[in-house]
Design a protein around this motif. Structure first.
Motif, PDB file in Angstrom:
ATOM      1  N   UNK A 179      61.218  27.804  -4.215  1.00 20.45           N
ATOM      2  CA  UNK A 179      60.483  29.014  -4.550  1.00 20.45           C
ATOM      3  C   UNK A 179      60.252  28.999  -6.052  1.00 20.45           C
ATOM      4  N   UNK A 180      59.881  30.123  -6.617  1.00 24.55           N
ATOM      5  CA  UNK A 180      59.563  30.145  -8.053  1.00 24.55           C
ATOM      6  C   UNK A 180      60.793  29.978  -8.939  1.00 24.55           C
ATOM      7  N   UNK A 181      62.008  30.142  -8.394  1.00 25.95           N
ATOM      8  CA  UNK A 181      63.228  30.044  -9.200  1.00 25.95           C
ATOM      9  C   UNK A 181      64.032  28.758  -8.972  1.00 25.95           C
ATOM     10  N   UNK A 182      64.142  28.345  -7.703  1.00 21.22           N
ATOM     11  CA  UNK A 182      65.098  27.293  -7.342  1.00 21.22           C
ATOM     12  C   UNK A 182      64.518  26.291  -6.358  1.00 21.22           C
ATOM     13  N   UNK A 183      65.218  25.169  -6.247  1.00 24.99           N
ATOM     14  CA  UNK A 183      65.015  24.204  -5.172  1.00 24.99           C
ATOM     15  C   UNK A 183      66.286  24.264  -4.329  1.00 24.99           C
ATOM     16  N   UNK A 184      66.105  24.346  -3.007  1.00 25.31           N
ATOM     17  CA  UNK A 184      67.239  24.499  -2.083  1.00 25.31           C
ATOM     18  C   UNK A 184      67.337  23.246  -1.231  1.00 25.31           C
ATOM     19  N   UNK A 185      68.483  22.595  -1.277  1.00 29.92           N
ATOM     20  CA  UNK A 185      68.712  21.388  -0.503  1.00 29.92           C
ATOM     21  C   UNK A 185      69.811  21.680   0.504  1.00 29.92           C
ATOM     22  N   UNK A 186      69.542  21.340   1.771  1.00 33.32           N
ATOM     23  CA  UNK A 186      70.525  21.510   2.833  1.00 33.32           C
ATOM     24  C   UNK A 186      70.792  20.146   3.452  1.00 33.32           C
ATOM     25  N   UNK A 187      72.064  19.805   3.542  1.00 32.90           N
ATOM     26  CA  UNK A 187      72.477  18.539   4.135  1.00 32.90           C
ATOM     27  C   UNK A 187      73.480  18.875   5.228  1.00 32.90           C
ATOM     28  N   UNK A 188      73.270  18.353   6.429  1.00 29.23           N
ATOM     29  CA  UNK A 188      74.194  18.632   7.531  1.00 29.23           C
ATOM     30  C   UNK A 188      74.378  17.394   8.396  1.00 29.23           C
ATOM     31  N   UNK A 189      75.558  17.295   8.982  1.00 30.70           N
ATOM     32  CA  UNK A 189      75.836  16.188   9.898  1.00 30.70           C
ATOM     33  C   UNK A 189      76.185  16.697  11.298  1.00 30.70           C
ATOM     34  N   UNK A 190      75.913  17.955  11.564  1.00 33.31           N
ATOM     35  CA  UNK A 190      76.212  18.536  12.867  1.00 33.31           C
ATOM     36  C   UNK A 190      77.550  19.251  12.895  1.00 33.31           C
ATOM     37  N   UNK A 191      78.480  18.848  12.038  1.00 36.91           N
ATOM     38  CA  UNK A 191      79.798  19.486  11.973  1.00 36.91           C
ATOM     39  C   UNK A 191      79.939  20.309  10.692  1.00 36.91           C
ATOM     40  N   UNK A 192      79.555  19.721   9.590  1.00 38.89           N
ATOM     41  CA  UNK A 192      79.676  20.376   8.290  1.00 38.89           C
ATOM     42  C   UNK A 192      78.294  20.442   7.652  1.00 38.89           C
TER      43      UNK A 192
END
Length: 179
Positions: A147-160
């Protein structure tokens, strides 16, 4: 004229107790609790804890695995604007990660940092995909939004899951505070 020490000390102690008690009450009831309440209004936020200082609001949240971090942060900014005012809002996601995700992120970090430094935000999803392929980890899924403030990164392996908020306007010294 003789000053009586005992009434003077009692008055001073009583005045200090009222002053600091009122300030503490204001911080907890008028500022901290409403910020936490705004964060908890989002159905995917499990817990929220705010710490208010003179210049900023530190908000630590815990989110459910299917959370959309960008939507959560936007809701907090929009709904909490009256309470936060002109203070700087720093949000940290405290979900427990895993050694696999932490190692994965350490491999992707250089490419992501380079894209952030060069303001080439569209390269971030490519860096994430390239990292998954190079490590041959098909169970790791990533997403990146901004968005105009941040970059959001999501990483998942199904458990965590690992959630990273990267400010688009970098700090002058140091590394990202919540990576």
């Amino acid at each position: 004229m003789k000053i009586r020490v005992k009434p003077l000390v009692l008055t001073l102690v009583g005045s200090m107790a009222v002053l600091f008690g009122g300030w503490f009450f204001y911080q907890n009831v008028a500022v901290q609790s409403p910020v936490e309440k705004v964060a908890k209004e989002v159905s995917t936020v499990s817990a929220a804890k705010a710490n208010i200082t003179r210049n900023d609001v530190q908000l630590v949240i815990q989110v459910q695995p299917d959370a959309n971090l960008r939507e959560i942060v936007q809701h907090i900014y929009q709904s909490g604007n009256k309470v936060i005012g002109d203070k700087k809002l720093n949000i940290t996601v405290s979900n427990p990660s895993s050694p696999l995700l932490d190692d994965w992120w350490s491999h992707a970090l250089f490419g992501v940092a380079q894209a952030m430094e060069n303001k080439q935000y569209s390269e971030i999803p490519q860096v994430l995909e390239k990292t998954s392929k190079s490590l041959n980890l098909t169970q790791v899924h990533t997403s990146a939004e901004m968005d105009e403030r941040n970059v959001y990164v999501t990483i998942t392996d199904g458990k965590a899951s690992k959630y990273i908020i990267l400010p688009r306007k970098g700090e002058p010294v140091g590394v990202w505070p919540n990576a």
